[in-house]
Design a protein around this motif. Structure first.
Motif, PDB file in Angstrom:
ATOM      1  N   ASP A 106      -1.233  22.361  -5.005  1.00  0.00           N
ATOM      2  CA  ASP A 106      -0.043  21.832  -4.347  1.00  0.00           C
ATOM      3  C   ASP A 106       0.508  20.674  -5.166  1.00  0.00           C
ATOM      4  O   ASP A 106      -0.148  20.158  -6.073  1.00  0.00           O
ATOM      5  CB  ASP A 106      -0.392  21.331  -2.935  1.00  0.00           C
ATOM      6  N   CYS A 107       1.708  20.251  -4.821  1.00  0.00           N
ATOM      7  CA  CYS A 107       2.292  19.046  -5.413  1.00  0.00           C
ATOM      8  C   CYS A 107       1.853  17.866  -4.554  1.00  0.00           C
ATOM      9  O   CYS A 107       2.202  17.773  -3.379  1.00  0.00           O
ATOM     10  CB  CYS A 107       3.810  19.152  -5.462  1.00  0.00           C
ATOM     11  N   LEU A 108       1.035  16.988  -5.135  1.00  0.00           N
ATOM     12  CA  LEU A 108       0.415  15.902  -4.375  1.00  0.00           C
ATOM     13  C   LEU A 108       0.891  14.542  -4.865  1.00  0.00           C
ATOM     14  O   LEU A 108       1.107  14.345  -6.059  1.00  0.00           O
ATOM     15  CB  LEU A 108      -1.109  15.966  -4.504  1.00  0.00           C
ATOM     16  N   ASP A 109       1.012  13.602  -3.927  1.00  0.00           N
ATOM     17  CA  ASP A 109       1.347  12.224  -4.261  1.00  0.00           C
ATOM     18  C   ASP A 109       0.058  11.405  -4.237  1.00  0.00           C
ATOM     19  O   ASP A 109      -0.492  11.108  -3.178  1.00  0.00           O
ATOM     20  CB  ASP A 109       2.354  11.660  -3.252  1.00  0.00           C
ATOM     21  N   CYS A 110      -0.439  11.060  -5.426  1.00  0.00           N
ATOM     22  CA  CYS A 110      -1.706  10.335  -5.529  1.00  0.00           C
ATOM     23  C   CYS A 110      -1.641   8.968  -4.847  1.00  0.00           C
ATOM     24  O   CYS A 110      -2.624   8.524  -4.250  1.00  0.00           O
ATOM     25  CB  CYS A 110      -2.081  10.150  -6.996  1.00  0.00           C
ATOM     26  N   VAL A 111      -0.499   8.310  -4.963  1.00  0.00           N
ATOM     27  CA  VAL A 111      -0.358   6.974  -4.370  1.00  0.00           C
ATOM     28  C   VAL A 111      -0.507   7.055  -2.856  1.00  0.00           C
ATOM     29  O   VAL A 111      -1.181   6.220  -2.235  1.00  0.00           O
ATOM     30  CB  VAL A 111       0.996   6.348  -4.748  1.00  0.00           C
ATOM     31  N   GLN A 112       0.082   8.076  -2.253  1.00  0.00           N
ATOM     32  CA  GLN A 112      -0.018   8.258  -0.809  1.00  0.00           C
ATOM     33  C   GLN A 112      -1.462   8.531  -0.393  1.00  0.00           C
ATOM     34  O   GLN A 112      -1.945   8.013   0.621  1.00  0.00           O
ATOM     35  CB  GLN A 112       0.886   9.412  -0.367  1.00  0.00           C
ATOM     36  N   ILE A 113      -2.184   9.327  -1.182  1.00  0.00           N
ATOM     37  CA  ILE A 113      -3.592   9.628  -0.890  1.00  0.00           C
ATOM     38  C   ILE A 113      -4.423   8.355  -0.944  1.00  0.00           C
ATOM     39  O   ILE A 113      -5.268   8.101  -0.078  1.00  0.00           O
ATOM     40  CB  ILE A 113      -4.130  10.678  -1.884  1.00  0.00           C
ATOM     41  N   ILE A 114      -4.184   7.532  -1.967  1.00  0.00           N
ATOM     42  CA  ILE A 114      -4.936   6.284  -2.133  1.00  0.00           C
ATOM     43  C   ILE A 114      -4.683   5.335  -0.963  1.00  0.00           C
ATOM     44  O   ILE A 114      -5.623   4.794  -0.362  1.00  0.00           O
ATOM     45  CB  ILE A 114      -4.561   5.602  -3.470  1.00  0.00           C
TER      46      ILE A 114
ATOM     47  N   GLN B  45     -11.205  -8.014  -1.699  1.00  0.00           N
ATOM     48  CA  GLN B  45      -9.816  -8.209  -2.097  1.00  0.00           C
ATOM     49  C   GLN B  45      -9.343  -6.962  -2.848  1.00  0.00           C
ATOM     50  O   GLN B  45      -9.862  -6.636  -3.909  1.00  0.00           O
ATOM     51  CB  GLN B  45      -9.694  -9.446  -2.998  1.00  0.00           C
ATOM     52  N   ILE B  46      -8.371  -6.247  -2.274  1.00  0.00           N
ATOM     53  CA  ILE B  46      -7.852  -5.034  -2.895  1.00  0.00           C
ATOM     54  C   ILE B  46      -6.576  -5.346  -3.667  1.00  0.00           C
ATOM     55  O   ILE B  46      -5.622  -5.899  -3.111  1.00  0.00           O
ATOM     56  CB  ILE B  46      -7.551  -3.946  -1.840  1.00  0.00           C
ATOM     57  N   HIS B  47      -6.566  -5.027  -4.949  1.00  0.00           N
ATOM     58  CA  HIS B  47      -5.389  -5.245  -5.794  1.00  0.00           C
ATOM     59  C   HIS B  47      -4.851  -3.879  -6.227  1.00  0.00           C
ATOM     60  O   HIS B  47      -5.517  -3.147  -6.963  1.00  0.00           O
ATOM     61  CB  HIS B  47      -5.754  -6.082  -7.019  1.00  0.00           C
ATOM     62  N   LEU B  48      -3.646  -3.550  -5.767  1.00  0.00           N
ATOM     63  CA  LEU B  48      -3.017  -2.265  -6.082  1.00  0.00           C
ATOM     64  C   LEU B  48      -1.937  -2.446  -7.140  1.00  0.00           C
ATOM     65  O   LEU B  48      -1.018  -3.238  -6.965  1.00  0.00           O
ATOM     66  CB  LEU B  48      -2.383  -1.652  -4.827  1.00  0.00           C
ATOM     67  N   ASP B  49      -2.078  -1.731  -8.233  1.00  0.00           N
ATOM     68  CA  ASP B  49      -1.041  -1.710  -9.267  1.00  0.00           C
ATOM     69  C   ASP B  49      -0.614  -0.251  -9.434  1.00  0.00           C
ATOM     70  O   ASP B  49      -1.119   0.477 -10.304  1.00  0.00           O
ATOM     71  CB  ASP B  49      -1.588  -2.272 -10.581  1.00  0.00           C
ATOM     72  N   VAL B  50       0.288   0.182  -8.563  1.00  0.00           N
ATOM     73  CA  VAL B  50       0.675   1.596  -8.515  1.00  0.00           C
ATOM     74  C   VAL B  50       2.191   1.723  -8.397  1.00  0.00           C
ATOM     75  O   VAL B  50       2.845   0.831  -7.864  1.00  0.00           O
ATOM     76  CB  VAL B  50       0.007   2.320  -7.315  1.00  0.00           C
ATOM     77  N   PRO B  51       2.760   2.824  -8.877  1.00  0.00           N
ATOM     78  CA  PRO B  51       4.205   3.061  -8.691  1.00  0.00           C
ATOM     79  C   PRO B  51       4.474   3.497  -7.248  1.00  0.00           C
ATOM     80  O   PRO B  51       3.529   3.741  -6.485  1.00  0.00           O
ATOM     81  CB  PRO B  51       4.487   4.187  -9.687  1.00  0.00           C
ATOM     82  N   PRO B  52       5.732   3.618  -6.858  1.00  0.00           N
ATOM     83  CA  PRO B  52       6.047   4.067  -5.498  1.00  0.00           C
ATOM     84  C   PRO B  52       5.453   5.443  -5.178  1.00  0.00           C
ATOM     85  O   PRO B  52       5.039   5.709  -4.053  1.00  0.00           O
ATOM     86  CB  PRO B  52       7.580   4.101  -5.469  1.00  0.00           C
ATOM     87  N   SER B  53       5.396   6.306  -6.185  1.00  0.00           N
ATOM     88  CA  SER B  53       4.779   7.617  -6.008  1.00  0.00           C
ATOM     89  C   SER B  53       4.306   8.126  -7.366  1.00  0.00           C
ATOM     90  O   SER B  53       4.805   7.694  -8.410  1.00  0.00           O
ATOM     91  CB  SER B  53       5.753   8.619  -5.381  1.00  0.00           C
ATOM     92  N   ALA B  54       3.332   9.030  -7.345  1.00  0.00           N
ATOM     93  CA  ALA B  54       2.807   9.627  -8.575  1.00  0.00           C
ATOM     94  C   ALA B  54       2.387  11.053  -8.250  1.00  0.00           C
ATOM     95  O   ALA B  54       1.364  11.275  -7.595  1.00  0.00           O
ATOM     96  CB  ALA B  54       1.619   8.821  -9.105  1.00  0.00           C
ATOM     97  N   LEU B  55       3.188  12.034  -8.681  1.00  0.00           N
ATOM     98  CA  LEU B  55       2.975  13.425  -8.305  1.00  0.00           C
ATOM     99  C   LEU B  55       2.146  14.170  -9.343  1.00  0.00           C
ATOM    100  O   LEU B  55       2.352  14.013 -10.556  1.00  0.00           O
ATOM    101  CB  LEU B  55       4.323  14.132  -8.133  1.00  0.00           C
ATOM    102  N   ILE B  56       1.204  14.972  -8.852  1.00  0.00           N
ATOM    103  CA  ILE B  56       0.405  15.843  -9.715  1.00  0.00           C
ATOM    104  C   ILE B  56       0.268  17.202  -9.035  1.00  0.00           C
ATOM    105  O   ILE B  56       0.523  17.338  -7.837  1.00  0.00           O
ATOM    106  CB  ILE B  56      -1.001  15.275  -9.985  1.00  0.00           C
ATOM    107  N   ALA B  57      -0.163  18.201  -9.800  1.00  0.00           N
ATOM    108  CA  ALA B  57      -0.466  19.521  -9.239  1.00  0.00           C
ATOM    109  C   ALA B  57      -1.973  19.627  -9.081  1.00  0.00           C
ATOM    110  O   ALA B  57      -2.724  19.462 -10.048  1.00  0.00           O
ATOM    111  CB  ALA B  57       0.049  20.626 -10.156  1.00  0.00           C
ATOM    112  N   GLY B  58      -2.425  19.873  -7.852  1.00  0.00           N
ATOM    113  CA  GLY B  58      -3.861  19.973  -7.612  1.00  0.00           C
ATOM    114  C   GLY B  58      -4.144  20.466  -6.215  1.00  0.00           C
ATOM    115  O   GLY B  58      -3.251  20.558  -5.372  1.00  0.00           O
ATOM    116  N   ASN B  59      -5.412  20.791  -5.974  1.00  0.00           N
ATOM    117  CA  ASN B  59      -5.827  21.213  -4.643  1.00  0.00           C
ATOM    118  C   ASN B  59      -5.975  19.988  -3.750  1.00  0.00           C
ATOM    119  O   ASN B  59      -6.706  19.059  -4.083  1.00  0.00           O
ATOM    120  CB  ASN B  59      -7.149  21.982  -4.726  1.00  0.00           C
TER     121      ASN B  59
END
Length: 274
Positions: free
Chosen positions: A129-137, A154-168
């Motif tokens: 599927d087309c997955l948004d890694c940022v949303q999963i995290i 202390q959680i430090h997030l350095d991520v874009p608004p979304s990051a799409l990949i193809a995966g299960n």
């Protein structure tokens, strides 16, 4: 069978025609033999690869049987002790609680073994599927918020608004939950966890670093082996089965990727590109 030798084709009579025919025959035989030799080499390589896979399966299931024996033996011993009222086992509340903890560990291990079995059965033919890694995290961090707050992490997030990949979806979620879950479990009180997602050339680079702890250098090459634990006592305390990172690596291999790990100045860093 010196098939690279050729007949002089300058003649135009019947002998010349025969020479051309012999040259074509020789060329065709040379090509056929070369193809057969290449096919034979590939077959030998495939057989050797299959032997290694079969040996790996044998070793894995041998390790499985050994690992399953331990919690089953513990539960049986505690239940028998309580039924017979032997010594400290008279305190049933205490040992029933311990038996339940071991049963939960056993259940987790069985579920992970089933996941590995499904991975081997599915091969690379699973649905993508087309997955948004940022949303999963972010979703997993939200689910584990109580653990994070409880350890004052202390959680430090350095991520874009979304990051799409193809995966299960189910498998990729397991990769992120295992890596982030390990960082949370094995970080000391008040430590920092840095999660980074970087996009480049339609791929994402993911890394997670937790501070305040290091992995012994001699343990790093074995870290993704099935049932390997850096510290047996720490694994029992956290309920680890020793299969989490093995599953992570197997899933990533089926997505044509690989997880790496290294000690940093401040802690431990896991990363992969997919």
């Amino acid at each position: 069978l010196q098939l690279d030798w050729t007949v002089d084709e300058q003649r135009t009579d019947e002998l010349g025609i025969l020479g051309k025919s012999l040259n074509r025959l020789s060329h065709n035989l040379l090509t056929a033999l070369s193809d057969l030799q290449n096919a034979n080499k590939k077959l030998e390589a495939d057989i050797e690869h299959e032997k290694k896979l079969e040996q790996a399966r044998t070793n894995f299931f041998s390790a499985v049987s050994h690992e399953l024996k331990t919690p089953v033996t513990i539960i049986k011993g505690q239940l028998e002790g309580m039924l017979l009222g032997i010594g400290a086992y008279k305190d049933r509340e205490k040992y029933l609680t311990r038996s339940l903890e071991v049963a939960n560990t056993l259940e987790t291990m069985v579920q992970e073994i089933l996941t590995i079995s499904r991975l081997e059965t599915a091969g690379t033919g699973f649905k993508k599927d087309c997955l948004d890694c940022v949303q999963i995290i972010k979703s997993y961090l939200s689910e584990t918020e109580d653990l994070i707050v409880g350890k004052d992490l202390q959680i430090h997030l350095d991520v874009p608004p979304s990051a799409l990949i193809a995966g299960n979806k189910m498998l990729i979620e397991k990769v992120f939950s295992n890596l982030i879950g390990n960082a949370i479990k094995y970080s000391p009180q008040g430590a920092s966890i840095c999660i980074t997602v970087y996009m480049e050339h339609e791929q994402i680079e993911f890394s997670i670093e937790n501070t305040g702890t290091h992995i012994p250098d001699d343990s790093i090459p074995k870290l993704f082996d099935a049932f390997y634990r850096v510290e047996q006592s720490r694994s029992r305390k956290t309920g680890g089965s020793g299969l989490g990172l093995y599953i992570v690596q197997e899933i990533l291999h089926q997505h044509e990727s690989e997880c790496t790990v290294c000690n940093t100045q401040d802690g431990v860093k896991f990363s992969f590109t997919i």
